[in-house]
Design an enzyme around this catalytic site. Structure first.
Site, short mmCIF file in Angstrom:
data_model
loop_
_atom_site.label_atom_id
_atom_site.label_comp_id
_atom_site.label_asym_id
_atom_site.label_seq_id
_atom_site.Cartn_x
_atom_site.Cartn_y
_atom_site.Cartn_z
N GLY A 139 32.59 -2.35 40.47
CA GLY A 139 33.46 -3.42 40.98
C GLY A 139 34.82 -2.90 41.40
N CYS A 160 27.49 1.49 35.35
CA CYS A 160 26.22 1.41 36.08
C CYS A 160 25.76 2.79 36.52
CB CYS A 160 26.36 0.47 37.27
SG CYS A 160 24.91 0.46 38.31
N CYS A 194 22.66 1.35 34.62
CA CYS A 194 21.55 1.10 35.54
C CYS A 194 20.88 2.37 36.07
CB CYS A 194 22.02 0.30 36.75
SG CYS A 194 23.28 -0.91 36.43
N LYS A 213 19.44 4.90 33.30
CA LYS A 213 18.38 4.14 32.63
C LYS A 213 17.12 4.07 33.50
CE LYS A 213 17.80 0.27 33.81
NZ LYS A 213 18.54 -0.92 33.56
N TYR A 246 31.30 9.12 44.36
CA TYR A 246 32.32 8.07 44.16
C TYR A 246 33.73 8.62 44.37
CZ TYR A 246 29.47 4.09 42.91
OH TYR A 246 28.61 3.02 42.98
N TYR A 266 18.31 -7.35 27.52
CA TYR A 266 17.94 -6.44 28.61
C TYR A 266 17.80 -5.00 28.11
CZ TYR A 266 19.62 -9.32 32.67
OH TYR A 266 19.81 -10.24 33.65
N GLU A 296 14.38 -2.64 27.63
CA GLU A 296 14.24 -1.51 28.56
C GLU A 296 14.09 -0.19 27.79
OE1 GLU A 296 16.49 -3.29 32.51
OE2 GLU A 296 17.62 -1.94 31.24
N ARG A 328 16.41 -10.72 16.36
CA ARG A 328 16.74 -11.74 15.35
C ARG A 328 16.26 -13.15 15.74
NH1 ARG A 328 23.33 -12.43 15.91
NH2 ARG A 328 23.27 -13.07 18.09
N HIS A 378 -2.58 -9.17 51.97
CA HIS A 378 -3.74 -8.95 51.12
C HIS A 378 -4.19 -7.50 51.16
CE1 HIS A 378 -7.18 -10.27 48.83
NE2 HIS A 378 -7.97 -9.60 49.67
N GLU A 387 1.14 -11.79 47.04
CA GLU A 387 0.54 -12.90 47.79
C GLU A 387 0.29 -14.11 46.89
OE1 GLU A 387 -3.51 -12.39 49.33
OE2 GLU A 387 -3.84 -10.80 47.87
P1 NDP Z 1 22.21 -9.14 25.66
O1 NDP Z 1 23.34 -10.05 25.44
O2 NDP Z 1 21.30 -9.33 26.82
O3 NDP Z 1 21.30 -9.11 24.35
C1 NDP Z 1 21.85 -8.88 23.08
C2 NDP Z 1 20.72 -8.93 22.06
O4 NDP Z 1 21.22 -8.51 20.80
C3 NDP Z 1 20.16 -10.32 21.88
O5 NDP Z 1 18.78 -10.22 21.67
C4 NDP Z 1 20.90 -10.80 20.62
O6 NDP Z 1 20.17 -11.75 19.90
C5 NDP Z 1 20.96 -9.51 19.82
N1 NDP Z 1 22.05 -9.47 18.84
C6 NDP Z 1 23.37 -9.70 19.07
N2 NDP Z 1 24.06 -9.52 17.92
C7 NDP Z 1 23.16 -9.18 16.97
C8 NDP Z 1 23.27 -8.88 15.59
N3 NDP Z 1 24.44 -8.90 14.97
N4 NDP Z 1 22.14 -8.57 14.91
C9 NDP Z 1 20.94 -8.56 15.54
N5 NDP Z 1 20.78 -8.83 16.84
C10 NDP Z 1 21.87 -9.14 17.54
O7 NDP Z 1 22.87 -7.69 25.67
P2 NDP Z 1 22.40 -6.29 26.18
O8 NDP Z 1 23.20 -5.34 25.36
O9 NDP Z 1 20.92 -6.13 26.20
O10 NDP Z 1 22.90 -6.26 27.69
C11 NDP Z 1 24.27 -6.51 28.01
C12 NDP Z 1 24.42 -6.95 29.43
O11 NDP Z 1 24.17 -5.86 30.28
C13 NDP Z 1 23.47 -8.05 29.83
O12 NDP Z 1 24.12 -9.29 29.78
C14 NDP Z 1 23.08 -7.72 31.24
O13 NDP Z 1 23.73 -8.57 32.12
C15 NDP Z 1 23.55 -6.31 31.48
N6 NDP Z 1 22.39 -5.46 31.78
C16 NDP Z 1 21.68 -5.68 32.91
C17 NDP Z 1 20.56 -4.92 33.19
C18 NDP Z 1 19.77 -5.20 34.42
O14 NDP Z 1 20.24 -5.89 35.31
N7 NDP Z 1 18.52 -4.70 34.48
C19 NDP Z 1 20.14 -3.85 32.30
C20 NDP Z 1 20.95 -3.71 31.14
C21 NDP Z 1 22.03 -4.50 30.89
P3 NDP Z 1 20.22 -13.33 20.26
O15 NDP Z 1 19.39 -13.52 21.49
O16 NDP Z 1 19.67 -13.97 19.05
O17 NDP Z 1 21.67 -13.65 20.49
#
Ligand code: NDP
Length: 456
Positions: free
Chosen positions: A16, A43, A48, A51, A99, A177, A181, A198, A434, A439
Protein backbone atom coordinates in the site's frame (compact mmCIF):
# COMPACT_ATOMS: atom_id res chain seq x y z
CA UNK A 1 9.05 26.63 -1.45
CA UNK A 2 7.24 24.53 1.14
CA UNK A 3 8.27 24.85 4.77
CA UNK A 4 8.43 21.05 4.98
CA UNK A 5 11.03 18.50 3.84
CA UNK A 6 8.35 16.62 1.90
CA UNK A 7 4.85 17.21 0.61
CA UNK A 8 4.00 13.62 1.55
CA UNK A 9 5.84 11.21 3.81
CA UNK A 10 4.73 7.58 3.83
CA UNK A 11 5.34 5.38 6.87
CA UNK A 12 5.87 1.81 5.70
CA UNK A 13 7.14 0.50 2.36
CA UNK A 14 4.72 -2.39 1.89
CA UNK A 15 2.33 -2.86 -1.00
CA UNK A 16 0.00 0.00 0.00
CA UNK A 17 2.69 2.49 1.02
CA UNK A 18 4.88 1.92 -2.04
CA UNK A 19 1.92 2.32 -4.41
CA UNK A 20 0.79 5.54 -2.70
CA UNK A 21 4.35 6.96 -2.75
CA UNK A 22 4.92 6.18 -6.44
CA UNK A 23 1.56 7.44 -7.63
CA UNK A 24 1.77 10.62 -5.55
CA UNK A 25 5.30 11.33 -6.78
CA UNK A 26 4.09 10.94 -10.38
CA UNK A 27 1.86 13.97 -9.68
CA UNK A 28 4.99 16.09 -9.23
CA UNK A 29 5.08 16.35 -5.47
CA UNK A 30 8.06 15.61 -3.19
CA UNK A 31 7.60 12.21 -1.55
CA UNK A 32 9.62 10.41 1.11
CA UNK A 33 9.08 6.93 2.52
CA UNK A 34 10.35 5.38 5.76
CA UNK A 35 10.76 1.67 6.43
CA UNK A 36 12.06 -0.03 9.56
CA UNK A 37 12.60 -3.45 7.96
CA UNK A 38 13.06 -4.24 4.26
CA UNK A 39 11.39 -2.47 1.36
CA UNK A 40 8.53 -4.65 0.11
CA UNK A 41 6.54 -5.29 3.27
CA UNK A 42 4.52 -8.25 4.47
CA UNK A 43 2.94 -9.46 1.24
CA UNK A 44 6.15 -9.56 -0.74
CA UNK A 45 8.61 -10.65 1.94
CA UNK A 46 6.70 -12.39 4.75
CA UNK A 47 3.23 -13.16 3.41
CA UNK A 48 1.40 -13.78 0.15
CA UNK A 49 4.39 -14.31 -2.14
CA UNK A 50 6.67 -16.62 -0.11
CA UNK A 51 3.62 -18.43 1.26
CA UNK A 52 2.36 -19.18 -2.24
CA UNK A 53 5.80 -20.49 -3.26
CA UNK A 54 5.64 -22.91 -0.33
CA UNK A 55 2.11 -23.90 -1.34
CA UNK A 56 3.42 -24.76 -4.82
CA UNK A 57 6.24 -26.78 -3.24
CA UNK A 58 3.88 -28.81 -1.09
CA UNK A 59 1.55 -29.57 -4.03
CA UNK A 60 4.19 -31.69 -5.75
CA UNK A 61 3.66 -34.40 -3.17
CA UNK A 62 0.10 -34.93 -4.46
CA UNK A 63 1.21 -34.55 -8.05
CA UNK A 64 3.83 -37.28 -7.73
CA UNK A 65 1.31 -39.60 -6.06
CA UNK A 66 -1.46 -38.79 -8.54
CA UNK A 67 0.80 -39.36 -11.54
CA UNK A 68 0.65 -43.12 -10.86
CA UNK A 69 -3.02 -43.11 -11.88
CA UNK A 70 -1.93 -41.86 -15.28
CA UNK A 71 0.67 -44.53 -15.81
CA UNK A 72 3.77 -42.79 -14.45
CA UNK A 73 5.89 -45.27 -12.60
CA UNK A 74 8.00 -43.65 -9.90
CA UNK A 75 8.14 -43.14 -6.18
CA UNK A 76 7.55 -39.81 -4.42
CA UNK A 77 11.06 -38.31 -4.29
CA UNK A 78 12.39 -36.88 -1.04
CA UNK A 79 12.12 -33.17 -0.36
CA UNK A 80 14.94 -30.82 0.63
CA UNK A 81 13.56 -27.99 2.78
CA UNK A 82 16.85 -26.02 2.76
CA UNK A 83 16.81 -25.82 -1.05
CA UNK A 84 13.21 -24.60 -1.03
CA UNK A 85 13.94 -21.86 1.53
CA UNK A 86 17.09 -20.77 -0.32
CA UNK A 87 15.17 -20.53 -3.63
CA UNK A 88 12.32 -18.70 -1.90
CA UNK A 89 14.82 -16.23 -0.43
CA UNK A 90 16.35 -15.63 -3.86
CA UNK A 91 12.92 -14.66 -5.13
CA UNK A 92 12.02 -12.40 -2.19
CA UNK A 93 15.47 -10.73 -2.49
CA UNK A 94 14.77 -10.14 -6.18
CA UNK A 95 11.39 -8.60 -5.37
CA UNK A 96 12.95 -6.43 -2.67
CA UNK A 97 15.29 -5.11 -5.39
CA UNK A 98 12.36 -4.55 -7.76
CA UNK A 99 10.52 -2.49 -5.14
CA UNK A 100 13.64 -0.40 -4.44
CA UNK A 101 14.03 0.29 -8.18
CA UNK A 102 10.36 1.21 -8.51
CA UNK A 103 10.74 3.80 -5.75
CA UNK A 104 14.05 5.13 -7.16
CA UNK A 105 12.62 5.44 -10.65
CA UNK A 106 9.61 7.25 -9.24
CA UNK A 107 11.90 9.77 -7.44
CA UNK A 108 10.71 8.74 -4.00
CA UNK A 109 13.40 9.28 -1.29
CA UNK A 110 13.87 6.20 0.87
CA UNK A 111 14.75 6.43 4.57
CA UNK A 112 15.72 3.48 6.74
CA UNK A 113 14.36 3.36 10.26
CA UNK A 114 11.22 3.05 12.33
CA UNK A 115 9.01 6.14 12.25
CA UNK A 116 7.30 7.88 15.13
CA UNK A 117 5.46 11.17 15.43
CA UNK A 118 6.96 14.20 17.18
CA UNK A 119 4.06 16.40 16.11
CA UNK A 120 1.47 16.18 13.33
CA UNK A 121 4.01 17.35 10.72
CA UNK A 122 7.25 16.01 12.21
CA UNK A 123 8.54 12.47 12.38
CA UNK A 124 11.52 10.76 13.88
CA UNK A 125 12.75 8.30 11.25
CA UNK A 126 15.55 6.21 12.73
CA UNK A 127 17.90 8.93 14.02
CA UNK A 128 16.64 11.63 11.60
CA UNK A 129 13.95 14.25 12.06
CA UNK A 130 11.80 14.73 8.95
CA UNK A 131 8.93 17.12 8.33
CA UNK A 132 6.08 16.71 5.88
CA UNK A 133 2.92 18.57 4.95
CA UNK A 134 0.98 15.30 4.86
CA UNK A 135 1.79 11.95 6.44
CA UNK A 136 0.42 8.58 5.38
CA UNK A 137 0.50 5.69 7.87
CA UNK A 138 0.86 2.43 5.94
CA UNK A 139 2.70 0.45 8.59
CA UNK A 140 0.69 -2.77 8.22
CA UNK A 141 0.21 -5.42 10.87
CA UNK A 142 2.17 -8.12 12.66
CA UNK A 143 1.30 -11.55 14.06
CA UNK A 144 -0.60 -11.59 17.35
CA UNK A 145 0.38 -14.30 19.82
CA UNK A 146 -1.92 -15.15 22.76
CA UNK A 147 -0.58 -14.34 26.18
CA UNK A 148 -0.14 -17.85 27.59
CA UNK A 149 2.78 -19.30 29.54
CA UNK A 150 5.51 -20.42 27.15
CA UNK A 151 4.03 -18.61 24.12
CA UNK A 152 7.55 -17.31 23.39
CA UNK A 153 8.55 -20.87 22.38
CA UNK A 154 6.08 -20.79 19.51
CA UNK A 155 6.68 -19.34 16.07
CA UNK A 156 4.44 -17.27 13.77
CA UNK A 157 4.15 -17.15 9.99
CA UNK A 158 7.18 -14.81 9.93
CA UNK A 159 9.48 -17.53 11.26
CA UNK A 160 7.64 -20.41 9.55
CA UNK A 161 8.86 -19.06 6.23
CA UNK A 162 12.49 -19.16 7.37
CA UNK A 163 12.78 -22.37 9.40
CA UNK A 164 16.18 -24.04 9.23
CA UNK A 165 14.55 -27.45 8.88
CA UNK A 166 11.13 -29.02 8.40
CA UNK A 167 9.51 -30.19 11.63
CA UNK A 168 8.30 -33.79 11.75
CA UNK A 169 5.37 -32.70 13.93
CA UNK A 170 3.77 -29.28 14.19
CA UNK A 171 0.77 -27.89 16.06
CA UNK A 172 -0.75 -24.86 14.35
CA UNK A 173 -3.04 -22.78 16.56
CA UNK A 174 -5.84 -20.86 14.80
CA UNK A 175 -8.39 -21.54 12.10
CA UNK A 176 -8.05 -18.48 9.87
CA UNK A 177 -6.41 -17.88 6.48
CA UNK A 178 -2.86 -18.31 7.71
CA UNK A 179 -3.52 -21.39 9.85
CA UNK A 180 -5.21 -23.42 7.11
CA UNK A 181 -2.69 -22.36 4.47
CA UNK A 182 0.27 -23.44 6.60
CA UNK A 183 -1.50 -26.64 7.67
CA UNK A 184 -1.67 -27.56 3.97
CA UNK A 185 1.94 -26.56 3.36
CA UNK A 186 3.41 -28.59 6.22
CA UNK A 187 1.13 -31.60 5.61
CA UNK A 188 2.00 -31.59 1.90
CA UNK A 189 5.71 -31.56 2.75
CA UNK A 190 5.25 -34.57 4.98
CA UNK A 191 4.83 -33.23 8.52
CA UNK A 192 2.39 -34.64 11.02
CA UNK A 193 0.08 -31.61 11.48
CA UNK A 194 -2.39 -30.78 14.23
CA UNK A 195 -4.63 -27.77 13.60
CA UNK A 196 -6.07 -26.41 16.83
CA UNK A 197 -9.17 -24.30 16.24
CA UNK A 198 -11.04 -22.73 19.15
CA UNK A 199 -14.37 -22.14 17.33
CA UNK A 200 -14.58 -23.29 13.72
CA UNK A 201 -12.32 -23.39 10.69
CA UNK A 202 -12.61 -20.10 8.71
CA UNK A 203 -15.41 -18.93 10.99
CA UNK A 204 -16.25 -15.87 8.94
CA UNK A 205 -16.54 -17.70 5.62
CA UNK A 206 -19.37 -19.51 3.89
CA UNK A 207 -19.99 -22.29 6.39
CA UNK A 208 -20.47 -25.10 3.88
CA UNK A 209 -17.15 -24.23 2.26
CA UNK A 210 -15.43 -24.18 5.65
CA UNK A 211 -17.00 -27.56 6.49
CA UNK A 212 -15.84 -29.00 3.17
CA UNK A 213 -12.31 -27.75 3.84
CA UNK A 214 -12.34 -29.22 7.35
CA UNK A 215 -13.29 -32.61 5.92
CA UNK A 216 -10.71 -32.33 3.13
CA UNK A 217 -7.96 -31.51 5.63
CA UNK A 218 -8.95 -34.49 7.78
CA UNK A 219 -8.93 -36.72 4.70
CA UNK A 220 -5.35 -35.57 4.06
CA UNK A 221 -4.37 -36.74 7.53
CA UNK A 222 -4.39 -33.35 9.28
CA UNK A 223 -5.52 -33.74 12.88
CA UNK A 224 -8.16 -30.99 13.17
CA UNK A 225 -8.95 -30.33 16.84
CA UNK A 226 -12.02 -28.11 17.15
CA UNK A 227 -13.20 -26.38 20.33
CA UNK A 228 -9.87 -26.30 22.16
CA UNK A 229 -7.37 -23.53 22.86
CA UNK A 230 -3.82 -23.82 24.13
CA UNK A 231 -3.18 -22.84 27.73
CA UNK A 232 0.61 -23.35 27.89
CA UNK A 233 3.62 -24.39 25.86
CA UNK A 234 6.39 -26.18 27.75
CA UNK A 235 9.79 -27.15 26.33
CA UNK A 236 10.65 -30.82 26.82
CA UNK A 237 13.49 -32.96 25.50
CA UNK A 238 13.48 -32.59 21.71
CA UNK A 239 10.28 -30.57 21.48
CA UNK A 240 7.34 -29.04 23.30
CA UNK A 241 4.23 -30.08 25.16
CA UNK A 242 1.19 -27.97 24.48
CA UNK A 243 -1.61 -28.17 27.01
CA UNK A 244 -5.17 -27.20 26.16
CA UNK A 245 -8.19 -25.83 28.01
CA UNK A 246 -9.78 -29.27 27.63
CA UNK A 247 -6.97 -30.72 29.72
CA UNK A 248 -5.27 -32.44 26.79
CA UNK A 249 -1.53 -32.52 26.14
CA UNK A 250 0.08 -32.70 22.72
CA UNK A 251 3.78 -33.39 22.25
CA UNK A 252 5.22 -31.76 19.17
CA UNK A 253 8.41 -30.46 17.55
CA UNK A 254 7.03 -27.01 16.86
CA UNK A 255 4.10 -24.79 17.84
CA UNK A 256 2.97 -22.13 15.39
CA UNK A 257 0.53 -19.37 16.32
CA UNK A 258 -1.69 -18.19 13.46
CA UNK A 259 -4.06 -16.39 15.77
CA UNK A 260 -4.63 -13.17 13.87
CA UNK A 261 -2.63 -10.00 13.32
CA UNK A 262 -2.42 -6.74 15.22
CA UNK A 263 -1.90 -3.33 13.57
CA UNK A 264 1.58 -1.81 13.72
CA UNK A 265 0.48 1.32 15.53
CA UNK A 266 2.14 0.98 18.92
CA UNK A 267 5.01 3.21 19.99
CA UNK A 268 4.48 5.62 17.10
CA UNK A 269 3.12 8.50 19.17
CA UNK A 270 -0.15 8.38 17.24
CA UNK A 271 -2.55 9.10 20.08
CA UNK A 272 -0.21 11.80 21.41
CA UNK A 273 -0.69 13.81 18.18
CA UNK A 274 -4.45 13.18 18.12
CA UNK A 275 -4.74 10.14 15.80
CA UNK A 276 -7.58 8.06 17.21
CA UNK A 277 -7.04 4.33 17.56
CA UNK A 278 -9.88 1.83 17.63
CA UNK A 279 -10.21 -1.89 18.28
CA UNK A 280 -6.82 -3.61 18.83
CA UNK A 281 -5.08 -0.28 18.06
CA UNK A 282 -6.34 -0.01 14.48
CA UNK A 283 -6.11 3.52 13.08
CA UNK A 284 -9.57 5.04 12.72
CA UNK A 285 -10.13 6.65 9.31
CA UNK A 286 -13.00 8.28 7.42
CA UNK A 287 -14.26 7.17 4.00
CA UNK A 288 -11.33 9.00 2.34
CA UNK A 289 -8.70 7.32 4.57
CA UNK A 290 -8.21 10.48 6.66
CA UNK A 291 -7.44 9.97 10.37
CA UNK A 292 -8.74 12.23 13.14
CA UNK A 293 -5.80 14.55 12.37
CA UNK A 294 -6.39 16.66 9.25
CA UNK A 295 -3.05 16.08 7.49
CA UNK A 296 -2.57 12.45 8.55
CA UNK A 297 -3.97 9.51 6.56
CA UNK A 298 -3.86 5.73 6.88
CA UNK A 299 -4.34 2.79 4.52
CA UNK A 300 -3.95 -0.99 4.57
CA UNK A 301 -3.80 -3.43 7.47
CA UNK A 302 -3.10 -0.73 10.07
CA UNK A 303 -6.75 0.38 9.58
CA UNK A 304 -9.88 -1.58 10.46
CA UNK A 305 -11.02 -2.40 6.92
CA UNK A 306 -10.14 -5.40 4.75
CA UNK A 307 -6.69 -6.85 5.44
CA UNK A 308 -5.85 -7.77 1.85
CA UNK A 309 -2.94 -6.56 -0.30
CA UNK A 310 -5.04 -5.61 -3.37
CA UNK A 311 -7.38 -3.67 -1.08
CA UNK A 312 -4.47 -1.69 0.41
CA UNK A 313 -3.32 -0.88 -3.14
CA UNK A 314 -6.85 0.23 -4.06
CA UNK A 315 -6.97 2.43 -0.95
CA UNK A 316 -3.62 3.95 -2.00
CA UNK A 317 -4.90 4.77 -5.50
CA UNK A 318 -8.11 6.31 -4.12
CA UNK A 319 -6.11 8.44 -1.69
CA UNK A 320 -3.78 9.77 -4.37
CA UNK A 321 -6.78 10.60 -6.59
CA UNK A 322 -8.38 12.43 -3.65
CA UNK A 323 -5.33 14.38 -2.49
CA UNK A 324 -3.38 15.05 -5.66
CA UNK A 325 -5.66 14.61 -8.68
CA UNK A 326 -8.68 16.57 -7.51
CA UNK A 327 -10.85 13.44 -7.93
CA UNK A 328 -12.12 12.54 -4.45
CA UNK A 329 -12.66 8.79 -4.41
CA UNK A 330 -13.41 6.53 -1.48
CA UNK A 331 -12.43 2.85 -1.63
CA UNK A 332 -15.11 0.41 -2.77
CA UNK A 333 -15.41 -2.72 -0.66
CA UNK A 334 -18.31 -4.35 -2.50
CA UNK A 335 -17.66 -7.69 -4.19
CA UNK A 336 -14.00 -7.95 -3.24
CA UNK A 337 -12.94 -11.44 -4.34
CA UNK A 338 -10.55 -13.27 -2.09
CA UNK A 339 -8.82 -16.62 -1.99
CA UNK A 340 -7.39 -18.95 0.57
CA UNK A 341 -4.53 -21.09 -0.65
CA UNK A 342 -5.55 -24.02 1.46
CA UNK A 343 -5.48 -27.51 -0.07
CA UNK A 344 -7.88 -27.60 -1.86
CA UNK A 345 -7.97 -23.83 -2.30
CA UNK A 346 -10.98 -21.59 -1.82
CA UNK A 347 -12.17 -18.69 -3.94
CA UNK A 348 -14.98 -16.48 -2.79
CA UNK A 349 -16.75 -13.27 -3.79
CA UNK A 350 -19.83 -11.63 -2.32
CA UNK A 351 -22.01 -12.64 0.59
CA UNK A 352 -22.12 -15.94 2.43
CA UNK A 353 -25.52 -17.63 2.81
CA UNK A 354 -26.17 -16.54 6.39
CA UNK A 355 -25.40 -12.86 5.68
CA UNK A 356 -27.33 -12.95 2.39
CA UNK A 357 -30.43 -14.21 4.24
CA UNK A 358 -30.05 -11.54 6.92
CA UNK A 359 -29.90 -8.81 4.28
CA UNK A 360 -32.23 -10.12 1.56
CA UNK A 361 -34.62 -12.50 3.35
CA UNK A 362 -35.41 -15.53 1.20
CA UNK A 363 -32.70 -16.21 -1.31
CA UNK A 364 -32.19 -18.91 -3.90
CA UNK A 365 -29.29 -21.28 -3.33
CA UNK A 366 -27.60 -23.38 -5.99
CA UNK A 367 -24.87 -25.77 -4.98
CA UNK A 368 -22.87 -28.54 -6.53
CA UNK A 369 -20.43 -31.06 -5.08
CA UNK A 370 -18.53 -33.28 -7.45
CA UNK A 371 -15.40 -35.32 -7.89
CA UNK A 372 -12.95 -33.44 -10.15
CA UNK A 373 -12.38 -35.21 -13.46
CA UNK A 374 -8.63 -35.45 -12.86
CA UNK A 375 -9.21 -37.67 -9.86
CA UNK A 376 -11.35 -40.22 -11.69
CA UNK A 377 -8.03 -41.83 -12.64
CA UNK A 378 -5.91 -40.93 -9.61
CA UNK A 379 -8.33 -42.44 -7.13
CA UNK A 380 -7.82 -39.52 -4.75
CA UNK A 381 -10.95 -39.03 -2.67
CA UNK A 382 -11.26 -35.29 -3.07
CA UNK A 383 -14.28 -33.18 -3.95
CA UNK A 384 -14.96 -29.77 -5.36
CA UNK A 385 -17.81 -27.66 -4.04
CA UNK A 386 -19.51 -24.65 -5.57
CA UNK A 387 -22.29 -22.42 -4.41
CA UNK A 388 -24.24 -19.54 -5.92
CA UNK A 389 -26.54 -17.29 -3.91
CA UNK A 390 -29.21 -15.36 -5.80
CA UNK A 391 -31.69 -12.64 -4.82
CA UNK A 392 -34.99 -13.92 -6.34
CA UNK A 393 -36.46 -10.40 -6.44
CA UNK A 394 -33.80 -9.01 -8.78
CA UNK A 395 -32.19 -12.28 -9.98
CA UNK A 396 -28.82 -10.74 -9.01
CA UNK A 397 -26.07 -13.11 -7.93
CA UNK A 398 -25.12 -12.12 -4.37
CA UNK A 399 -22.29 -14.56 -3.75
CA UNK A 400 -20.13 -17.20 -5.45
CA UNK A 401 -18.06 -19.63 -3.43
CA UNK A 402 -15.83 -22.47 -4.49
CA UNK A 403 -13.55 -25.00 -2.88
CA UNK A 404 -11.50 -27.01 -5.32
CA UNK A 405 -8.54 -26.93 -7.69
CA UNK A 406 -8.14 -23.56 -9.42
CA UNK A 407 -10.88 -21.92 -7.30
CA UNK A 408 -8.89 -18.66 -6.90
CA UNK A 409 -8.32 -18.42 -10.68
CA UNK A 410 -11.99 -19.14 -11.44
CA UNK A 411 -13.46 -16.81 -8.85
CA UNK A 412 -11.32 -13.86 -9.98
CA UNK A 413 -13.29 -13.88 -13.25
CA UNK A 414 -16.62 -14.28 -11.46
CA UNK A 415 -15.69 -11.22 -9.39
CA UNK A 416 -15.91 -9.14 -12.57
CA UNK A 417 -19.34 -10.58 -13.34
CA UNK A 418 -20.67 -9.78 -9.86
CA UNK A 419 -19.15 -6.30 -9.99
CA UNK A 420 -21.07 -5.78 -13.24
CA UNK A 421 -24.30 -6.82 -11.49
CA UNK A 422 -24.63 -10.22 -13.18
CA UNK A 423 -27.93 -12.04 -12.75
CA UNK A 424 -28.52 -15.77 -12.55
CA UNK A 425 -30.03 -15.47 -16.05
CA UNK A 426 -26.67 -14.05 -17.24
CA UNK A 427 -24.87 -17.03 -15.70
CA UNK A 428 -27.38 -19.42 -17.34
CA UNK A 429 -27.00 -17.70 -20.72
CA UNK A 430 -23.20 -18.17 -20.61
CA UNK A 431 -21.93 -21.20 -22.49
CA UNK A 432 -19.69 -23.44 -20.40
CA UNK A 433 -16.17 -24.44 -21.35
CA UNK A 434 -16.11 -28.22 -21.48
CA UNK A 435 -14.71 -30.16 -19.75
CA UNK A 436 -13.82 -27.84 -16.87
CA UNK A 437 -14.85 -27.46 -13.26
CA UNK A 438 -15.67 -23.81 -13.94
CA UNK A 439 -18.53 -24.73 -16.30
CA UNK A 440 -20.46 -25.94 -13.27
CA UNK A 441 -21.02 -22.28 -12.32
CA UNK A 442 -23.06 -21.73 -15.52
CA UNK A 443 -24.94 -25.02 -15.47
CA UNK A 444 -26.43 -25.09 -11.97
CA UNK A 445 -30.21 -25.19 -12.47
CA UNK A 446 -31.60 -26.95 -9.39
CA UNK A 447 -32.43 -24.70 -6.41
CA UNK A 448 -31.47 -26.14 -3.10
CA UNK A 449 -32.95 -26.03 0.40
CA UNK A 450 -31.25 -23.62 2.83
CA UNK A 451 -28.34 -25.06 4.80
CA UNK A 452 -29.31 -25.97 8.35
CA UNK A 453 -27.21 -23.25 10.00
CA UNK A 454 -28.66 -20.60 7.69
CA UNK A 455 -32.25 -21.58 8.42
CA UNK A 456 -31.84 -21.35 12.18
P1 NDP B 1 -7.66 -14.54 11.12
O1 NDP B 1 -8.21 -13.40 11.86
O2 NDP B 1 -8.16 -14.88 9.76
O3 NDP B 1 -7.81 -15.86 12.01
C1 NDP B 1 -7.35 -15.90 13.34
C2 NDP B 1 -7.65 -17.28 13.89
O4 NDP B 1 -7.04 -17.41 15.17
C3 NDP B 1 -9.13 -17.53 14.09
O5 NDP B 1 -9.40 -18.88 13.79
C4 NDP B 1 -9.31 -17.24 15.59
O6 NDP B 1 -10.38 -17.95 16.15
C5 NDP B 1 -8.01 -17.78 16.14
N1 NDP B 1 -7.62 -17.19 17.42
C6 NDP B 1 -7.48 -15.87 17.71
N2 NDP B 1 -7.06 -15.72 18.98
C7 NDP B 1 -6.92 -16.96 19.49
C8 NDP B 1 -6.52 -17.45 20.76
N3 NDP B 1 -6.18 -16.63 21.74
N4 NDP B 1 -6.49 -18.80 20.94
C9 NDP B 1 -6.85 -19.64 19.94
N5 NDP B 1 -7.23 -19.23 18.72
C10 NDP B 1 -7.27 -17.91 18.51
O7 NDP B 1 -6.09 -14.28 11.12
P2 NDP B 1 -4.90 -14.84 10.26
O8 NDP B 1 -3.72 -14.65 11.15
O9 NDP B 1 -5.16 -16.19 9.70
O10 NDP B 1 -4.83 -13.83 9.03
C11 NDP B 1 -4.71 -12.42 9.26
C12 NDP B 1 -5.18 -11.64 8.07
O11 NDP B 1 -4.25 -11.80 7.03
C13 NDP B 1 -6.52 -12.09 7.54
O12 NDP B 1 -7.53 -11.24 8.00
C14 NDP B 1 -6.39 -11.99 6.05
O13 NDP B 1 -7.08 -10.87 5.59
C15 NDP B 1 -4.92 -11.80 5.77
N6 NDP B 1 -4.44 -12.92 4.96
C16 NDP B 1 -4.92 -13.09 3.70
C17 NDP B 1 -4.52 -14.15 2.93
C18 NDP B 1 -5.07 -14.33 1.56
O14 NDP B 1 -5.66 -13.41 1.01
N7 NDP B 1 -4.94 -15.55 0.99
C19 NDP B 1 -3.54 -15.12 3.44
C20 NDP B 1 -3.12 -14.86 4.77
C21 NDP B 1 -3.57 -13.81 5.50
P3 NDP B 1 -11.90 -17.39 16.07
O15 NDP B 1 -12.39 -17.63 14.68
O16 NDP B 1 -12.59 -18.20 17.10
O17 NDP B 1 -11.82 -15.93 16.42
Amino acid sequence: MSQYDYDLFVIGAGSGGVRAARMASAEGIRVGIGEGRRIGGTCVLRGCVPKKLLVYASHYHHDFEDAAGYGWRSRVPSHDWATLIAKKNEETDRLNGVYISLLKNANVSMHEGYCSFIDANTLKVGEKTITAERILIASGAAPFVPNIPGAEHGITSDEALDLMSMPDRIVIVGGGYIAVEFAGIFAGLGADVTLMVRSSVLREFESEVSDELTEAMKAEGINVVVGESPTAVKPVDGGYVLTTDAGNEITTDLVMFATGRDPNSKGMGLEEVGVKLGKKGMVVVDQFSKTTVDNVYAIGDVTDRMALTPVAIHEAMCLVDTLYKDKPRSPDYEFVPTAIFSQPPIGTVGLDEVTARERYGDIDVYASRFRPMKHTLTGRQTFSFMKLLVDPKTDKVLGCHMLGDDAPEIVQGLGIALKCGATKADFDATIGIHPTAAEEFVTMRQKREPVKQAAE
